[in-house]
Design an enzyme around this catalytic site. Structure first.
Site, PDB file in Angstrom:
ATOM      1  N   LYS A  35      68.377 -42.955   2.652  1.00 40.44           N
ATOM      2  CA  LYS A  35      67.173 -43.443   3.203  1.00 40.44           C
ATOM      3  C   LYS A  35      66.203 -44.232   2.135  1.00 40.44           C
ATOM      4  O   LYS A  35      65.364 -44.753   2.398  1.00 40.44           O
ATOM      5  CB  LYS A  35      66.248 -42.371   3.732  1.00 40.44           C
ATOM      6  CG  LYS A  35      67.081 -41.440   4.925  1.00 40.44           C
ATOM      7  CD  LYS A  35      66.218 -40.677   5.793  1.00 40.44           C
ATOM      8  CE  LYS A  35      65.993 -39.244   4.857  1.00 40.44           C
ATOM      9  NZ  LYS A  35      67.217 -38.463   5.067  1.00 40.44           N
ATOM     10  N   PHE A  40      60.452 -38.172 -13.336  1.00 39.34           N
ATOM     11  CA  PHE A  40      60.844 -37.955 -11.868  1.00 39.34           C
ATOM     12  C   PHE A  40      59.611 -38.710 -10.856  1.00 39.34           C
ATOM     13  O   PHE A  40      58.657 -38.356 -10.870  1.00 39.34           O
ATOM     14  CB  PHE A  40      60.514 -36.237 -11.410  1.00 39.34           C
ATOM     15  CG  PHE A  40      61.157 -35.978 -10.019  1.00 39.34           C
ATOM     16  CD1 PHE A  40      60.901 -36.529  -9.057  1.00 39.34           C
ATOM     17  CD2 PHE A  40      62.353 -35.405 -10.231  1.00 39.34           C
ATOM     18  CE1 PHE A  40      61.439 -36.251  -7.548  1.00 39.34           C
ATOM     19  CE2 PHE A  40      63.144 -35.087  -8.710  1.00 39.34           C
ATOM     20  CZ  PHE A  40      62.579 -35.404  -7.764  1.00 39.34           C
ATOM     21  N   ASP A  88      70.942 -43.749 -10.799  1.00 38.28           N
ATOM     22  CA  ASP A  88      70.736 -42.701 -11.355  1.00 38.28           C
ATOM     23  C   ASP A  88      71.679 -42.264 -12.421  1.00 38.28           C
ATOM     24  O   ASP A  88      72.148 -42.953 -13.356  1.00 38.28           O
ATOM     25  CB  ASP A  88      69.964 -41.686 -10.737  1.00 38.28           C
ATOM     26  CG  ASP A  88      69.447 -40.362 -11.142  1.00 38.28           C
ATOM     27  OD1 ASP A  88      69.975 -39.837 -12.226  1.00 38.28           O
ATOM     28  OD2 ASP A  88      68.442 -40.026 -10.918  1.00 38.28           O
TER      29      ASP A  88
HETATM   30  C1  PRP Z   1      69.203 -41.289  -4.208  1.00 35.43           C
HETATM   31  C2  PRP Z   1      69.034 -42.674  -4.152  1.00 35.43           C
HETATM   32  C3  PRP Z   1      70.408 -43.277  -4.523  1.00 35.43           C
HETATM   33  C4  PRP Z   1      70.940 -42.393  -5.402  1.00 35.43           C
HETATM   34  C5  PRP Z   1      71.172 -42.579  -6.675  1.00 35.43           C
HETATM   35  O1  PRP Z   1      69.540 -41.036  -2.804  1.00 35.43           O
HETATM   36  O2  PRP Z   1      68.526 -43.369  -2.939  1.00 35.43           O
HETATM   37  O3  PRP Z   1      71.071 -43.563  -3.377  1.00 35.43           O
HETATM   38  O4  PRP Z   1      70.191 -41.183  -5.159  1.00 35.43           O
HETATM   39  O5  PRP Z   1      71.452 -41.430  -7.421  1.00 35.43           O
HETATM   40  P1  PRP Z   1      72.845 -41.538  -8.410  1.00 35.43           P
HETATM   41  O6  PRP Z   1      73.019 -42.725  -8.961  1.00 35.43           O
HETATM   42  O7  PRP Z   1      72.829 -40.228  -9.235  1.00 35.43           O
HETATM   43  O8  PRP Z   1      74.117 -41.462  -7.033  1.00 35.43           O
HETATM   44  P2  PRP Z   1      69.847 -39.537  -1.971  1.00 35.43           P
HETATM   45  O9  PRP Z   1      71.067 -39.044  -2.111  1.00 35.43           O
HETATM   46  O10 PRP Z   1      68.600 -38.789  -2.897  1.00 35.43           O
HETATM   47  O11 PRP Z   1      69.349 -39.995  -0.757  1.00 35.43           O
HETATM   48  P3  PRP Z   1      68.146 -40.506  -0.134  1.00 35.43           P
HETATM   49  O12 PRP Z   1      68.391 -42.190  -0.183  1.00 35.43           O
HETATM   50  O13 PRP Z   1      68.087 -40.237   1.470  1.00 35.43           O
HETATM   51  O14 PRP Z   1      66.698 -40.183  -0.702  1.00 35.43           O
END
Ligand code: PRP
Length: 179
Positions: free
Chosen positions: A42, A151, A102
């Site tokens: 999302k 954060f 990330d």
């Molecule tokens: C977050 C963000 C990225 C991912 C990045 O999504 O939107 O898609 O993490 O992190 P990474 O590089 O460590 O994989 P999340 O899984 O939190 O879901 P969300 O988009 O619903 O917040």
């Protein structure tokens, strides 16, 4: 500013400018083509909607829900496909739109999946980049803003599903996620 934040990283106006620059970069790269732009839900939804509207190039849009964080603040390392694409990526120029890179785990998962399904090209645009957190060797083709290990929340980015609808991006107070 929301009281749970300690400071603002990008204001609404700064985000608007970053979006314009990213859209111009995509327009130059995809002039005359009809790429498939994918929002990784999302988190990327706000950025995605603004970005595709700022582009001159027509794009097809699609969505995929990928989740790696659960309700906490640390990635589980195993991004899960919660909702798959409706469109076929075979033979398409794919633009993947992320709110943040990330660890890089989500990006690697998406890249392998989309190229494995026969996409012609794979281009990643991310709003935020946290290179210091990377655990796999991957990077966005275009990242709007590089940040350290703070954060951050807002403009799609959450903590425990909160703060996504803030129109700006800020640093969450430590006491909020450490209590
Ligand atoms: C977050 C963000 C990225 C991912 C990045 O999504 O939107 O898609 O993490 O992190 P990474 O590089 O460590 O994989 P999340 O899984 O939190 O879901 P969300 O988009 O619903 O917040």
């Amino acid at each position: 500013m929301n009281g749970d934040l300690e400071s603002i990283v990008l204001t609404e106006e700064q985000i608007e400018q970053k979006v314009k620059e990213a859209a111009a970069w995509l327009d130059a790269r995809f002039a005359g083509k009809y790429p498939l732009a994918i929002s990784v839900l999302k988190g990327s939804v706000m950025f995605f909607c603004d970005l595709v509207r700022a582009m001159q190039t027509p794009v097809q849009i699609d969505f995929m829900t990928v989740s790696s964080y659960g309700s906490g603040s640390v990635s589980t390392g195993v991004p899960k496909i919660v909702m798959d694409l409706a469109a076929s990526v075979e033979g398409r120029d794919v633009i993947l739109v992320e709110d943040i890179v990330d660890s890089g785990n989500t990006l690697v998962r998406m890249r392998d999946l989309i190229l494995g399904r026969g996409a012609k090209s794979f281009t990643v645009v991310a709003l935020m980049d946290k290179p210091s957190r990377r655990v796999v060797d991957v990077k966005a083709d275009y990242a709007c803003y590089e940040i350290g290990d703070e954060f951050i929340v807002g403009y799609g980015l959450d903590y425990a599903q909160k703060y996504r609808t803030l129109p700006y991006i800020g640093i969450l107070k430590r006491e909020i996620y450490e209590k």
